[in-house]
Design a protein around this motif. Structure first.
Motif, PDB file in Angstrom:
ATOM      1  N   UNK A  53       0.809  -1.236   0.000  1.00 28.67           N
ATOM      2  CA  UNK A  53       0.000   0.000   0.000  1.00 28.67           C
ATOM      3  C   UNK A  53       0.834   1.274   0.000  1.00 28.67           C
ATOM      4  N   UNK A  54       1.988   1.250   0.674  1.00 32.99           N
ATOM      5  CA  UNK A  54       2.852   2.434   0.737  1.00 32.99           C
ATOM      6  C   UNK A  54       4.159   2.211  -0.022  1.00 32.99           C
ATOM      7  N   UNK A  55       4.152   1.217  -0.915  1.00 35.06           N
ATOM      8  CA  UNK A  55       5.353   0.911  -1.679  1.00 35.06           C
ATOM      9  C   UNK A  55       5.581   1.883  -2.818  1.00 35.06           C
ATOM     10  N   UNK A  56       6.663   1.654  -3.535  1.00 30.62           N
ATOM     11  CA  UNK A  56       7.062   2.589  -4.578  1.00 30.62           C
ATOM     12  C   UNK A  56       6.023   2.688  -5.694  1.00 30.62           C
ATOM     13  N   UNK A  57       5.380   1.566  -6.038  1.00 29.75           N
ATOM     14  CA  UNK A  57       4.371   1.606  -7.100  1.00 29.75           C
ATOM     15  C   UNK A  57       3.210   2.512  -6.744  1.00 29.75           C
ATOM     16  N   UNK A  58       2.703   2.346  -5.513  1.00 25.96           N
ATOM     17  CA  UNK A  58       1.567   3.163  -5.065  1.00 25.96           C
ATOM     18  C   UNK A  58       1.951   4.633  -4.966  1.00 25.96           C
ATOM     19  N   UNK A  59       3.160   4.907  -4.472  1.00 26.28           N
ATOM     20  CA  UNK A  59       3.611   6.296  -4.315  1.00 26.28           C
ATOM     21  C   UNK A  59       3.721   6.991  -5.672  1.00 26.28           C
ATOM     22  N   UNK A  60       4.391   6.338  -6.631  1.00 23.07           N
ATOM     23  CA  UNK A  60       4.576   6.956  -7.950  1.00 23.07           C
ATOM     24  C   UNK A  60       3.239   7.168  -8.657  1.00 23.07           C
ATOM     25  N   UNK A  61       2.366   6.186  -8.561  1.00 24.75           N
ATOM     26  CA  UNK A  61       1.077   6.304  -9.252  1.00 24.75           C
ATOM     27  C   UNK A  61       0.209   7.397  -8.609  1.00 24.75           C
ATOM     28  N   UNK A  98      -2.579  12.435  -9.061  1.00 25.37           N
ATOM     29  CA  UNK A  98      -3.020  13.686  -8.442  1.00 25.37           C
ATOM     30  C   UNK A  98      -2.605  14.895  -9.273  1.00 25.37           C
ATOM     31  N   UNK A  99      -1.504  14.757 -10.006  1.00 22.35           N
ATOM     32  CA  UNK A  99      -1.071  15.835 -10.901  1.00 22.35           C
ATOM     33  C   UNK A  99      -1.774  15.757 -12.255  1.00 22.35           C
ATOM     34  N   UNK A 100      -2.663  14.734 -12.409  1.00 22.22           N
ATOM     35  CA  UNK A 100      -3.437  14.534 -13.639  1.00 22.22           C
ATOM     36  C   UNK A 100      -2.519  14.378 -14.855  1.00 22.22           C
ATOM     37  N   UNK A 101      -1.502  13.552 -14.692  1.00 22.18           N
ATOM     38  CA  UNK A 101      -0.564  13.286 -15.780  1.00 22.18           C
ATOM     39  C   UNK A 101      -0.706  11.843 -16.250  1.00 22.18           C
ATOM     40  N   UNK A 102      -0.535  11.618 -17.556  1.00 26.62           N
ATOM     41  CA  UNK A 102      -0.439  10.267 -18.072  1.00 26.62           C
ATOM     42  C   UNK A 102       0.980   9.759 -17.838  1.00 26.62           C
ATOM     43  N   UNK A 103       1.200   8.462 -18.048  1.00 28.49           N
ATOM     44  CA  UNK A 103       2.568   7.945 -17.896  1.00 28.49           C
ATOM     45  C   UNK A 103       3.504   8.595 -18.907  1.00 28.49           C
ATOM     46  N   UNK A 104       3.017   8.808 -20.115  1.00 29.72           N
ATOM     47  CA  UNK A 104       3.854   9.444 -21.132  1.00 29.72           C
ATOM     48  C   UNK A 104       4.251  10.854 -20.706  1.00 29.72           C
ATOM     49  N   UNK A 105       3.294  11.588 -20.120  1.00 34.05           N
ATOM     50  CA  UNK A 105       3.589  12.952 -19.673  1.00 34.05           C
ATOM     51  C   UNK A 105       4.570  12.949 -18.500  1.00 34.05           C
ATOM     52  N   UNK A 117       6.400  24.083  -8.618  1.00 33.60           N
ATOM     53  CA  UNK A 117       5.279  23.138  -8.542  1.00 33.60           C
ATOM     54  C   UNK A 117       4.003  23.876  -8.147  1.00 33.60           C
ATOM     55  N   UNK A 118       2.871  23.431  -8.674  1.00 30.53           N
ATOM     56  CA  UNK A 118       1.595  24.029  -8.317  1.00 30.53           C
ATOM     57  C   UNK A 118       1.267  23.722  -6.854  1.00 30.53           C
ATOM     58  N   UNK A 119       0.555  24.625  -6.148  1.00 32.78           N
ATOM     59  CA  UNK A 119       0.234  24.389  -4.734  1.00 32.78           C
ATOM     60  C   UNK A 119      -0.435  23.046  -4.473  1.00 32.78           C
ATOM     61  N   UNK A 129      -3.346  26.794 -15.460  1.00 30.86           N
ATOM     62  CA  UNK A 129      -4.689  26.725 -14.872  1.00 30.86           C
ATOM     63  C   UNK A 129      -4.660  26.500 -13.362  1.00 30.86           C
ATOM     64  N   UNK A 130      -3.634  25.810 -12.877  1.00 29.52           N
ATOM     65  CA  UNK A 130      -3.542  25.515 -11.442  1.00 29.52           C
ATOM     66  C   UNK A 130      -3.430  26.778 -10.595  1.00 29.52           C
ATOM     67  N   UNK A 131      -3.093  27.911 -11.228  1.00 26.17           N
ATOM     68  CA  UNK A 131      -2.918  29.168 -10.484  1.00 26.17           C
ATOM     69  C   UNK A 131      -4.101  30.131 -10.684  1.00 26.17           C
ATOM     70  N   UNK A 132      -5.174  29.670 -11.309  1.00 23.29           N
ATOM     71  CA  UNK A 132      -6.287  30.564 -11.612  1.00 23.29           C
ATOM     72  C   UNK A 132      -7.237  30.781 -10.441  1.00 23.29           C
TER      73      UNK A 132
END
Length: 426
Positions: free
Chosen positions: A6-14, A19-26, A159-161, A394-397
């Motif tokens: 649950x708190x491993x590297x896979x869960x942390x990275x994902x 939360x940043x709304x990024x795809x893996x490619x992004x 980084x955005x807030x 947009x994150x700063x609007x």
């Protein structure tokens, strides 16, 4: 895919990526940028997020840079995943293709035969269990949390807030857990100080996001922790920062009261908290039309800023760097209509502002636009404000920058008023 920690590297990275709304490619492009433009394979992220493979130490610094973590946090998450896999007897590969847990056991068996040392069943697992127990002790958690506080206090760094707040979430959970455990008096005092700092940082982020009510709540919590710690400088910092919430959202009298309390707690020692309290007092008094009092507070802020040591003048949320000083004075002189002095402070601040400082640059531009309006050129003021607004991510609007832009909008008339209003509602 088998069970994952649950708190491993896979869960942390994902979790951070989603939360940043990024795809893996992004996300892979961000990592590519972090390593100087060298191509980064998105499939690596898929392997790490699903924990088909675990990142070896050579990747830890890159992941720390690309996800806003520390190397220690990355290593800790990887170690959690390894322990989880071993506990559930699930094989895991790493980037060196070392093979499965079975391969490793075979290798260890061969090594034992070669050296004449027989392996004792379960002894390695026993050591690992003891090690896990020790690393989970209060001392380890307290040291980790203290380090996390040191990292978070550094600021946004582009980084955005919302992203920063997401990255702090696990540390807030650990803080809550630690505060519920019994501690010796000295340890509890140190923990209370760390709690004041971390909750104060959350309050700052919520202020910048425009969530005034939650920001007030976090600052109240931070003040309670600071008082428990007995650290007057920490209390002065919390009060001065808290004053910026009513200051930036239309309650200057409340801001002045908090800032004056902060200045009183700070005492005569030249500290970042004392300088901030004086600057915020100047802004609050300028907001309510007390120009004489504002100028006295400006002189106080300048005097303290001139006597800060390197640590107190550091460019962090707890420091009072010269750049931050000029940003505050820009707002003071803008509010008083002293546009020549305001423009000088804006130029001084911009000369000291590092390129990722999205929010600082936008706030200074809104001040400059307000000065143009005061100097009789509302069209140019609208042009400048609209241009800055359209360049904002947009994150700063929402939040602080919108509040500053709306304050300018209310002072404009005619087509200038209409143009800025359309930009803000577009």
């Amino acid at each position: 895919m088998g069970m994952m920690a649950p708190d491993g590297i896979g869960a942390v990275l994902r979790r951070i990526r989603e939360m940043a709304e990024l795809t893996r490619d992004e996300q892979a492009l961000l990592l590519q940028d972090a390593q100087g433009g060298t191509w980064f394979d998105p499939e690596n992220l898929k392997r790490w997020e699903t924990e088909r493979r675990l990142p070896t130490p050579r990747w830890h610094q890159l992941l720390a840079d690309g996800y806003g973590l520390s190397v220690e946090e990355v290593a800790r998450a990887v170690a959690t995943s390894r322990r989880w896999r071993r506990l559930h007897q699930q094989p895991v590969e790493d980037e060196r293709e070392e093979g499965t847990a079975v391969n490793r056991r075979q290798f260890l068996g061969a090594a034992a035969l070669a050296t004449g040392v027989a392996a004792l069943p379960g002894i390695a697992a026993a050591r690992e269990g003891i090690d896990v127990g020790l690393s989970g002790s209060d001392a380890g958690d307290l040291a980790y949390l203290d380090g996390a506080f040191e990292r978070h206090r550094g600021g946004y760094h582009g980084r955005a807030p919302g992203v920063v707040l997401t990255q702090m979430r696990q540390d807030l959970d650990l803080l809550q857990d630690l505060l519920c455990r019994p501690h010796p008096v000295g340890t509890r005092t140190d923990l209370a100080r760390t709690a004041a700092g971390i909750t104060g940082l959350v309050a700052i982020i919520q202020h910048d996001r425009g969530d005034q009510r939650d920001s007030h709540g976090w600052f109240t919590t931070a003040e309670k922790a600071a008082r428990e710690s007995g650290d007057r400088h920490m209390l002065a910092w919390v009060l001065a920062r808290h004053a910026m919430v009513p200051l930036n959202y239309g309650a200057p009298n409340a801001a002045a009261n908090l800032a004056i309390s902060a200045r009183r707690e700070a005492g005569r020692t030249p500290t970042a908290a004392a300088a901030l309290a004086a600057a915020v007092t100047a802004r609050a008094l300028a907001s309510i039309g007390d120009h004489r009092g504002a100028l006295r507070a400006v002189a106080d802020a300048r005097n303290i800023a001139d006597h800060l040591n390197t640590a107190q003048a550091a460019d962090t949320w707890f420091g009072y760097p010269l750049q931050k000083h000029h940003v505050h004075l820009s707002q003071v002189f803008t509010l008083m209509g002293r546009t020549r002095e305001a423009n000088a402070e804006q130029q001084a601040a911009l000369a000291l502002t590092r390129s990722p400082s999205v929010m600082t640059r936008a706030l200074l531009t809104m001040d400059a636009a307000t000065c143009l309006s005061m100097d009789g050129d509302p069209a140019a003021a609208a042009d400048m404000a609209v241009g800055a607004w359209k360049q904002l991510p947009a994150a700063y609007h929402d939040g602080l920058i919108r509040s500053r832009a709306e304050a300018l909008h209310r002072t404009l008339a005619g087509s200038a008023h209409t143009r800025l209003g359309e930009a803000l509602t577009g």
